[in-house]
Scaffold this motif. Sequence first.
Motif, PDB file in Angstrom:
ATOM      1  N   PRO A 181       0.847  -1.197   0.000  1.00  0.00           N
ATOM      2  CA  PRO A 181       0.000   0.000   0.000  1.00  0.00           C
ATOM      3  C   PRO A 181       0.881   1.245   0.000  1.00  0.00           C
ATOM      4  N   ASP A 205      -5.377   5.330  -0.458  1.00  0.00           N
ATOM      5  CA  ASP A 205      -5.128   5.639   0.953  1.00  0.00           C
ATOM      6  C   ASP A 205      -6.392   5.459   1.805  1.00  0.00           C
ATOM      7  N   GLY A 206      -7.400   4.813   1.241  1.00  0.00           N
ATOM      8  CA  GLY A 206      -8.563   4.435   2.024  1.00  0.00           C
ATOM      9  C   GLY A 206      -8.678   2.914   2.118  1.00  0.00           C
ATOM     10  N   SER A 207      -7.603   2.196   1.755  1.00  0.00           N
ATOM     11  CA  SER A 207      -7.650   0.730   1.730  1.00  0.00           C
ATOM     12  C   SER A 207      -7.817   0.143   3.120  1.00  0.00           C
ATOM     13  N   GLY A 208      -7.078   0.686   4.084  1.00  0.00           N
ATOM     14  CA  GLY A 208      -7.199   0.185   5.454  1.00  0.00           C
ATOM     15  C   GLY A 208      -8.622   0.364   5.965  1.00  0.00           C
ATOM     16  N   ASP A 209      -9.189   1.510   5.651  1.00  0.00           N
ATOM     17  CA  ASP A 209     -10.545   1.804   6.088  1.00  0.00           C
ATOM     18  C   ASP A 209     -11.554   0.842   5.457  1.00  0.00           C
ATOM     19  N   GLY A 226      -0.224   4.436   0.865  1.00  0.00           N
ATOM     20  CA  GLY A 226      -0.575   5.453   1.860  1.00  0.00           C
ATOM     21  C   GLY A 226      -0.761   6.830   1.260  1.00  0.00           C
ATOM     22  N   ALA A 267     -10.971  -2.215   4.329  1.00  0.00           N
ATOM     23  CA  ALA A 267     -10.767  -3.530   4.947  1.00  0.00           C
ATOM     24  C   ALA A 267     -11.400  -3.568   6.328  1.00  0.00           C
ATOM     25  N   PHE A 268     -11.276  -2.480   7.057  1.00  0.00           N
ATOM     26  CA  PHE A 268     -11.809  -2.377   8.406  1.00  0.00           C
ATOM     27  C   PHE A 268     -13.333  -2.402   8.404  1.00  0.00           C
ATOM     28  N   MET A 310      -7.204  -6.225  -1.344  1.00  0.00           N
ATOM     29  CA  MET A 310      -7.462  -5.945   0.063  1.00  0.00           C
ATOM     30  C   MET A 310      -6.523  -4.857   0.597  1.00  0.00           C
ATOM     31  N   THR A 311      -5.242  -4.981   0.302  1.00  0.00           N
ATOM     32  CA  THR A 311      -4.287  -4.037   0.912  1.00  0.00           C
ATOM     33  C   THR A 311      -4.133  -2.741   0.112  1.00  0.00           C
TER      34      THR A 311
END
Lengths: 301, 301, 301, 301
Positions: free
Chosen positions: D87, D237-241, D89, D243-244, D231-232
């Motif tokens: 990712p 920069d919204g990938s974590g969000d 970021g 996935a969450f 997924m990652t």
Amino acid sequence: MQELLSEIAKVAEASPDKGEVATYIPELAGVIPDQFGIAVAFEDGRLLTAGDAEVPFSIQSVSKVFALALALGRVGDQLWYRVGREPSGLSFDSILLLEREDGIPRNPFINAGALVTTDTYLAGSNPREALGELLGFIRAAADDDSIHINEKVAQSELTTGHRNFSLAHYLASCGNLRSSVDKVLGTYCHQCGIEMSCRQLAMAGRFLIESANTPPLVAALRRRRINAMMMTCGHYDGSGDFAFRVGLPGKSGVGGGILVIAPGRASIAVWSPGLNRYGNSKLGTEAMEMFAKRTGWSVFG
Amino acid sequence: MQELLSEIAKVAEASPDKGEVATYIPELAGVIPDQFGIAVAFEDGRLLTAGDAEVPFSIQSVSKVFALALALGRVGDQLWYRVGREPSGLSFDSILLLEREDGIPRNPFINAGALVTTDTYLAGSNPREALGELLGFIRAAADDDSIHINEKVAQSELTTGHRNFSLAHYLASCGNLRSSVDKVLGTYCHQCGIEMSCRQLAMAGRFLIESANTPPLVAALRRRRINAMMMTCGHYDGSGDFAFRVGLPGKSGVGGGILVIAPGRASIAVWSPGLNRYGNSKLGTEAMEMFAKRTGWSVFG
Amino acid sequence: MQELLSEIAKVAEASPDKGEVATYIPELAGVIPDQFGIAVAFEDGRLLTAGDAEVPFSIQSVSKVFALALALGRVGDQLWYRVGREPSGLSFDSILLLEREDGIPRNPFINAGALVTTDTYLAGSNPREALGELLGFIRAAADDDSIHINEKVAQSELTTGHRNFSLAHYLASCGNLRSSVDKVLGTYCHQCGIEMSCRQLAMAGRFLIESANTPPLVAALRRRRINAMMMTCGHYDGSGDFAFRVGLPGKSGVGGGILVIAPGRASIAVWSPGLNRYGNSKLGTEAMEMFAKRTGWSVFG
Amino acid sequence: MQELLSEIAKVAEASPDKGEVATYIPELAGVIPDQFGIAVAFEDGRLLTAGDAEVPFSIQSVSKVFALALALGRVGDQLWYRVGREPSGLSFDSILLLEREDGIPRNPFINAGALVTTDTYLAGSNPREALGELLGFIRAAADDDSIHINEKVAQSELTTGHRNFSLAHYLASCGNLRSSVDKVLGTYCHQCGIEMSCRQLAMAGRFLIESANTPPLVAALRRRRINAMMMTCGHYDGSGDFAFRVGLPGKSGVGGGILVIAPGRASIAVWSPGLNRYGNSKLGTEAMEMFAKRTGWSVFG
């Protein structure tokens, strides 16, 4: 002084490490590294030279000084809405800060800022005319109508200068170009392709000395400001080092030339094609350090 | 000249926007914003002042100039293995470049670099002795034994200066501190807490003028180099702007003071507590711009 | 499955390149590199191990998973005002983004974010009590009251962990710590000093499997979210690579341990002290890749 | 399930804040914001839809998934020498990391990485043929020969997409393009101009589900790896969000479409033109969060 220049030229010629010639365009890569010239144009009209001071070279980024003067002449302080006045701390072709700072280049002497300067004096008009005006300015400054653009170098840069294309498109995407990317780059690459000898460059730089005998091309305040910008930004991420070692404002080019101003005294051009790690002439920088030490010339007292 | 200084003080006092007083330590936040002083110590020994030139203020980062001179006196060019000479293009307390550049601060005038300078003149010895030496240097330069450290300001910074602690620990983690973090920060915060009036600061700055009448505390080459560093790095990410507008080397502090050197002519101290967005005195900068314009003093011709 | 684990242990033991043991604290630097253990705690209660699965090691950053669960249990989604949920793309101890993003760490698994998590479950109270609660959580999860903190490791980190001190002071300077820097670091270093064997760690991880047989320490939504965060951020700037190669959420520690969750199936702990260039266990990562390939376990189908 | 989809569509239609439609090309700016569609293609062959699931839209960056599959099919793991798997970021069109990392884009889903992917399947050949192959792949995956490229959108992007030109020239300057900048951009802009409805996109995504009933276009290991990358890195920069909140691999496009994979279960396409601050469909993301919560589908247990 003539003795000093000859001594400097000798030391340069004897130097075992002459730096690396720029390879990013074929035309520059082919230059013979083993050359060194220096010329000093005094405020009283005298001119002294040593070494290969009559050999024409590609002034490249040294042209940014003349372009800045021309752009300021056209739009004045309006320019500073589109380009900053701070050292970037990064290499000449960095695109990183452009992203951080929304398309406003840090200063007019890194490539991104120079593209904005070019776009400014181009002013939406014809590249040929704009370049004619720039050449006119330089020829008047140097009192020499033979100064010209090397078309082959310009074409070579247009073909291979992907980094500059990247910067120009980035500026366009931020709305910080008035003319088309192609026009700006065409003009910019020709501007970089201007060819001069040390003698010609030293002569052309005289408008930045404070003197009754030099061409009155810019007012006193503007002259000081251009010198200030050369001091803080003229050598990219090596600007602090140049100020520290030489103590005079200067602007380097990847062709190996450096224009140095000793306010009130002289305009100095030095040239040697091998570069140091900042992309500034290695022997040129060393020669200027020796010159400053021996003459005691420094704006810092 | 006295008239000019009085006029400058009047303009400053009448200015509607005096900037924001630093709030990061309580002792500074309490300073009355409505103050302005200026003092000019000429190379021939004369001294002129206007406004609140006798009011003591916290010199803060202006102390970095004296610390640099002291550290260079102790280890000479060895210092440059541990700190750079380039403008950082970032704010005074930035830690970002420290990570990029493995713990070598960009220059001795940002906080990270100043911590290394302090560590250098501290030299593993007693903070009290080291501070005594620094005070001795400044008192000799100013010819004034009454200059002292404000213990309350120093303590306040030690308690609340998390950013400086962060920088110091980062340097330690990179192996770029010789003394313990606590000793270095203790010394540094006391150094920043030195108090001087404009009169005293202008007097103390005379060692950076080129003159037969000023204290010979540093050799000519070192004097020039310190001036060069003040020019390219003395105002953090506003250094290019200060060079452009004022044309003289200067060093600012968050207490609102600026020391400016006119080589061969004078040492100038200006003070007003309100800051601009770079953390430099707002009225101080404007006053120096007016001063430079009216006197025509500029290292750039 | 037992055969597979034994085979994986054999391959690991035979590997010529075991990575580099972390040296940043003396206690870790002294660990014998030639060790490898693996343990699989199935959702049905079975537990299989191979290699040095009973040897206790310093779980270090693996503790951040338990700390996150505890902090979320205390403040719920309030936590996300103080720490982000995005991969940082930078090393575990980077301070750079903290400056860019005004003291809000990118995620709870880089050191800066973990300090905020620790500050959250510390909640202004006594470090000893807070650590007691964390240990209580882990012991309940693992059903093993012998799990403890290695005081020597904790002290060693407190003495030498300048990078973490730098991060904590930076957070404090941005107002993103509630307790004092000393309390937060004291708690954090003890948290990192928790010691567990592979067997214990695999057992402790079962609360992140979806199963009727595992301890119901967190609700389903929270369990999924912690797993999601392990997937995108659990291996720092090697998270994308781990997801690509292993396809299961995991969290690594600089002590060489990795906790991996196979949702609905098992909690897996693997340990080998040598690290790859991201600071994650080299053999541990390779073992998990082999494990995933051979079992076909992957959350990605 | 049909009820759930209808409910989701109703909630979306009733939402007061539908995000901002992308404006960077005129063709996208003209899209009516008030649209929402969703389609679910199950592994057993069933297909359910709700809302505007038959309206064709510009898939834009969702095309990067198919391009990646095609490029991997052509050169396999060789691709990873030219593009990373982490990712970034940073935003989808960031150029910053490209400079930091010498022209190796962080992953194939940011624009810089997608240009390298396009260059890879272009493989120095004819853009028309390469696009034919890509369309062939997508049509086979969707079992629908009517899928085509919107020439007007492609031309619009070629004329106005300065940021992509900037990225491509930067890659070229680093030697990370095989074909000419013009060919790569021509191909890339046409790839982005592919038009599909939710129904078609959900069908086309089935090759990423694990199932006996879906087209066997890629092997199991590759399928997992593409899902891992979605997924990652699939939402910048919204990938974590994502996935969450959603817990399923997905890839968004600036046209407002998102392709989401529920491994072993279904391929889901959702579309609504308004974007959130990361450039991902606002209602699309919210719809997927609701979908995941209600079905309990999550790769994280």
